[in-house]
Design a protein around this motif. Structure first.
Motif, short mmCIF file in Angstrom:
data_model
loop_
_atom_site.label_atom_id
_atom_site.label_comp_id
_atom_site.label_asym_id
_atom_site.label_seq_id
_atom_site.Cartn_x
_atom_site.Cartn_y
_atom_site.Cartn_z
N VAL A 87 1.54 -3.66 1.44
CA VAL A 87 0.44 -3.70 0.48
C VAL A 87 0.83 -4.64 -0.66
CG1 VAL A 87 -1.05 -2.35 -1.03
CG2 VAL A 87 -0.17 -1.33 1.08
N THR A 88 0.05 -5.69 -0.82
CA THR A 88 0.38 -6.66 -1.85
C THR A 88 -0.87 -6.99 -2.67
OG1 THR A 88 1.33 -8.86 -2.27
CG2 THR A 88 -0.01 -8.62 -0.29
N GLY A 89 -0.75 -7.86 -3.62
CA GLY A 89 -1.90 -8.24 -4.44
C GLY A 89 -1.42 -8.79 -5.76
N LYS A 90 -2.31 -9.47 -6.47
CA LYS A 90 -1.95 -10.02 -7.76
C LYS A 90 -1.59 -8.89 -8.71
CE LYS A 90 -3.99 -12.98 -11.33
NZ LYS A 90 -2.89 -13.92 -11.50
N GLY A 91 -0.68 -9.14 -9.61
CA GLY A 91 -0.31 -8.13 -10.58
C GLY A 91 -1.52 -7.60 -11.32
N GLY A 92 -1.56 -6.28 -11.55
CA GLY A 92 -2.63 -5.73 -12.35
C GLY A 92 -3.89 -5.31 -11.61
N VAL A 93 -3.91 -5.50 -10.28
CA VAL A 93 -5.13 -5.12 -9.56
C VAL A 93 -5.09 -3.68 -9.04
CG1 VAL A 93 -5.70 -7.46 -8.84
CG2 VAL A 93 -4.32 -6.02 -7.33
N GLY A 94 -3.93 -3.04 -9.17
CA GLY A 94 -3.83 -1.66 -8.71
C GLY A 94 -3.21 -1.55 -7.33
N LYS A 95 -2.31 -2.49 -7.05
CA LYS A 95 -1.60 -2.52 -5.76
C LYS A 95 -0.88 -1.21 -5.47
CE LYS A 95 2.13 -5.07 -6.19
NZ LYS A 95 3.28 -4.18 -6.02
N SER A 96 -0.15 -0.70 -6.47
CA SER A 96 0.63 0.52 -6.26
C SER A 96 -0.27 1.73 -6.04
CB SER A 96 1.56 0.78 -7.44
OG SER A 96 2.44 -0.30 -7.59
N THR A 97 -1.39 1.79 -6.77
CA THR A 97 -2.34 2.88 -6.59
C THR A 97 -2.83 2.91 -5.15
OG1 THR A 97 -3.13 2.48 -8.83
CG2 THR A 97 -4.51 3.87 -7.44
N ILE A 98 -3.19 1.75 -4.63
CA ILE A 98 -3.73 1.67 -3.27
C ILE A 98 -2.63 2.04 -2.26
CG2 ILE A 98 -4.77 0.16 -1.53
CD1 ILE A 98 -6.65 0.86 -3.86
N ALA A 99 -1.41 1.54 -2.46
CA ALA A 99 -0.32 1.86 -1.55
C ALA A 99 -0.07 3.37 -1.54
CB ALA A 99 0.95 1.11 -1.95
N ALA A 100 -0.01 3.96 -2.73
CA ALA A 100 0.25 5.40 -2.83
C ALA A 100 -0.89 6.18 -2.17
CB ALA A 100 0.39 5.80 -4.30
N SER A 101 -2.12 5.73 -2.37
CA SER A 101 -3.27 6.44 -1.81
C SER A 101 -3.34 6.32 -0.29
CB SER A 101 -4.57 5.90 -2.42
OG SER A 101 -4.53 6.05 -3.80
N LEU A 102 -3.03 5.12 0.23
CA LEU A 102 -3.01 4.95 1.69
C LEU A 102 -1.95 5.87 2.31
CD1 LEU A 102 -3.34 1.07 2.15
CD2 LEU A 102 -4.98 2.79 2.92
N GLY A 103 -0.80 5.96 1.64
CA GLY A 103 0.27 6.83 2.12
C GLY A 103 -0.16 8.29 2.13
#
Lengths: 398, 313
Positions: free
Chosen positions: B12-28
């Motif tokens: 899961v990647t993306g430009k800084g500040g777009v909520g990359k970690s939120t999406i990764a955590a939620s997918l998990g």
């Protein structure tokens, strides 16, 4: 150096008086480093500050960016720009109805090209230079691997500054895994070249007897990497060693310029939790290293009327009494539709109020803030030309 | 169609500040609650994956946060130690003393060492089938190509030896679309959209890793239909604002201003969204996650986003 425009009263060169506005800050500095997490408008802020300085303070101002977005070039009235600085045409300023006091120049960091230039400068002879440029490890480091961007950005800044061509250089920092990476990059580069390991690695190519300490390393390294790769590494390091003293000296000079009195850091953020957290972390890192924090620029700030408590009740009434309220404005359209619109805008206000209040709370919670804090409201449209950049600049300038 | 979560390894990647970690955590979280043994690994050094689950610090050793959900933080030095002891049967501490001491140096100097140790560890978890799915809260879009191409780069540089053999199986896993995919997290704003388009293109031309999906985060709700917007404008005359203010016992003008702001924000974002959709392969799955007006952090937000993602999948 070109004559610098007259600074506002109380700001010119006097270190005892602290800058209260970005204008005062930039009038006393030669290097401005714009930093913060990705997506907060760092590049645009750097460009806007540089354009304002060229317009109002005069002199030769350079914005050095790492952002390859063509949009910024277009906003500056340029088709494209690269590693060599080019001047923003007067026509771009004229289009914005502005006659700048100074000149605005722009350049974009080309990491690979900058590395090659650096090698050319430090290589003792043409043969070494060609051998390094052709070495596969070098090509990998200079072209592909991200840590090298941090150093080269600071190195290029140093080079341009010491050339004495510009009165002010505004540099936008590369997106790093960690905001402080680039602060440490010059030190890391110096360590790299003065390391003991460098000598171990270069030993075999000089046909010396391997010393006792390095033997286990080679045993392990050989099993993991294979001997060809080790030879490539050895060649690379042995070639680089010829340039080590020059590199170490240079990296030290680059480190010094970061802490120079003429250098200041502008931290850019939005009021969202994650970027703001990073901004605070960065502010602490600057403080720890005794680097000068000049300003904090907060982008995309929601308008203050969203936080008015008096309006909260009104918005709630629009939601709960929509039908009755729609009745007081007959003729505006179908009353059922009108009621739905009133309820919708009431709820939308409450939604945005949550965000605006959270942002205000985040802002109030900042532990350490510089003398200059500028808030930039949400812009309706994206910035597409110099007049847009200057409009944004107006928001942060005074 | 096999869904996103049927793959084995998602970056899961993306430009800084777009909520990359939120999406990764939620997918998990979503994968785990659907019954998949899931490992979520944080690669960035920020160390805030824990914040998204509010379940304590994460370390290199995976920890089970709730049934089926494990979390870890990448640490390349630990990864090297594990690799040496597992793969090469090299006893620790004694012989690699000089190597460990100078690890940082080597990792910074030798190309791709950090990248390969990161990718290697993740691919190894997949190879050994320790989990049904490994979700990587990966580096930002500016760095992901370097990370994903590290095995290929090493493969080209190193002609023989253990590493050469090691990179081959990693490449086999990475380049198999049934197993590995990249998820780009974007936001309906100019720069994130531009970076997403550029990254999709680079993934296609510079790597053999499959782009599995684009998640557009923070999509603002459509406030009005066209008819409602016209009605909104007709309500906004001074006398009607006056009448409404009198009846509502307070000035309604700021509420109208805020609605106009919301419409403007939504409109510029919709344009960026359209640009993104046009530029990407029409068959590429796109998932839309609405902007959360309540909280942007914490376990509750992660759960909420997981529910929203479940609807989109």
């Amino acid at each position: 150096m070109a004559a610098r425009g007259k600074a506002p009263a109380g700001a010119a060169g006097s270190s005892s008086e602290r800058a209260r506005t970005l204008e005062q800050l930039l009038a006393t500095k030669e290097i401005v480093i714009s930093c913060g997490s990705g997506g907060v408008g760092k590049t645009t802020t750097a460009a806007a500050a540089a354009a304002m300085a060229a317009t109002h303070l005069g002199g030769k101002v350079l914005v050095l960016t790492v952002d390859p977005a063509k949009r910024l070039a277009n906003a500056l009235g340029l088709e494209r720009f690269g590693n060599v600085e080019i001047r923003v045409p007067d026509a771009a300023f004229a289009g914005a109805g502005i006659e700048p006091r100074g000149e605005l120049w722009a350049a974009m960091l080309d990491t690979k090209q900058s590395w090659d230039d650096l090698i050319a400068r430090h290589a003792p002879d043409a043969k070494t230079r060609e051998a390094i440029l052709a070495n596969s490890i070098y090509q990998n480091i200079s072209g592909r691997f991200v840590q090298s961007h941090d150093y080269i950005a600071m190195e290029r800044l140093y080079e341009i500054h010491s050339s004495g061509t510009y009165d002010l250089i505004v540099v936008d920092t590369p997106p790093t895994r960690n905001a402080i990476d680039f602060l440490e990059a010059p030190d890391r580069m110096a360590d790299f070249f003065s390391s003991k390991l460098l000598r171990w690695l270069t030993a075999p190519s000089k046909s010396r007897v391997m010393n006792f300490a390095s033997k286990p390393f080679y045993t392990v390294a050989d099993r993991i990497l294979g001997s060809q790769f080790l030879e490539d590494i050895a060649e690379f390091f042995s070639l680089f060693q010829a340039m080590a003293p020059g590199f170490v000296e240079r990296a030290d000079a680059v480190t010094k310029i970061l802490s120079d009195k003429r250098t200041t850091f502008v931290v850019v953020s939005t009021l969202e939790a994650a970027p703001l957290h990073e901004a605070e972390f960065f502010i602490d890192a600057l403080d720890e290293r005794r680097l000068h924090l000049g300003a904090l620029v907060l982008n995309k700030v929601l308008p203050s009327y969203l936080r008015r408590t008096a309006t909260t009740g009104v918005a709630k009434r629009l939601c709960s009494d929509a039908d009755a309220l729609a009745a007081v404005v007959p003729g505006a359209g179908d009353p059922v539709d009108a009621a739905r619109v009133l309820a919708t805008i009431g709820e939308s206000f409450l939604n945005y109020q949550v965000v605006a209040k959270r942002e205000a709370e985040q802002r109030a919670g900042l532990a350490r803030t510089p003398d200059v804090v500028a808030a930039v409201p949400y812009f309706d449209a994206d910035i597409g030309d110099l007049s847009g950049l200057l409009q944004l600049g107006d928001q942060i300038w005074r | 169609m096999t869904t996103l979560l049927d793959r084995k390894l998602l970056f899961v990647t993306g430009k800084g500040g777009v909520g990359k970690s939120t999406i990764a955590a939620s997918l998990g979280l979503l994968a785990a609650e659907q019954g998949r043994r899931t490992l979520v690994c944080e690669v960035d050094a920020k160390g805030n994956l824990a914040d998204f689950y509010e379940a304590g610090e994460t370390a290199f050793a995976p920890r089970e946060l709730q049934p089926n959900l494990w979390a870890m933080s990448m640490n390349t030095e630990e990864s090297l130690k594990e690799y040496l002891s597992l793969q090469l049967k090299i006893p620790l501490l004694a012989k690699i003393g000089p190597l460990a001491r100078t690890f940082d140096f080597i990792a910074n100097a030798a190309p791709g060492v950090k990248e390969i140790l990161t990718i290697g560890k993740l691919a190894w978890e997949v190879k050994e089938r320790h989990y049904d799915l490994v979700v990587v809260d990966s580096v930002a879009s500016g760095h992901i190509i370097g990370q994903l191409t590290a095995p290929q780069g090493i493969n080209e540089l190193v002609q023989v030896g253990v590493v050469r053999n090691q990179t081959q199986w990693m490449l086999d896993i990475l380049t198999d679309p049934a197993q590995t995919g990249v998820v780009i997290v974007s936001a309906p704003e100019e720069m994130p959209v531009a970076e997403t388009i550029e990254l999709a293109d680079r993934l296609n031309t510079e790597t053999k890793v499959d782009l599995a999906a684009v998640v557009v985060n923070r999509v603002l709700p459509e406030l009005f239909t066209e008819r409602e917007e016209a009605l909104f404008e007709s309500l906004r005359t001074p006398d009607r604002i006056g009448a409404l203010s009198a009846a509502a016992d307070g000035d309604v003008a700021p509420v109208f201003d805020a609605a106009e702001l919301a419409v403007t924000l939504r409109r510029t974002r919709a344009e960026h969204l359209a640009t993104l959709r046009r530029a990407l392969d029409p068959t590429l799955p796109m998932l839309y996650v609405p902007y959360l007006f309540t909280r942007s952090h914490g376990a509750r937000a992660t759960r909420k986003v997981a529910e929203l993602l479940a609807e989109e999948l």
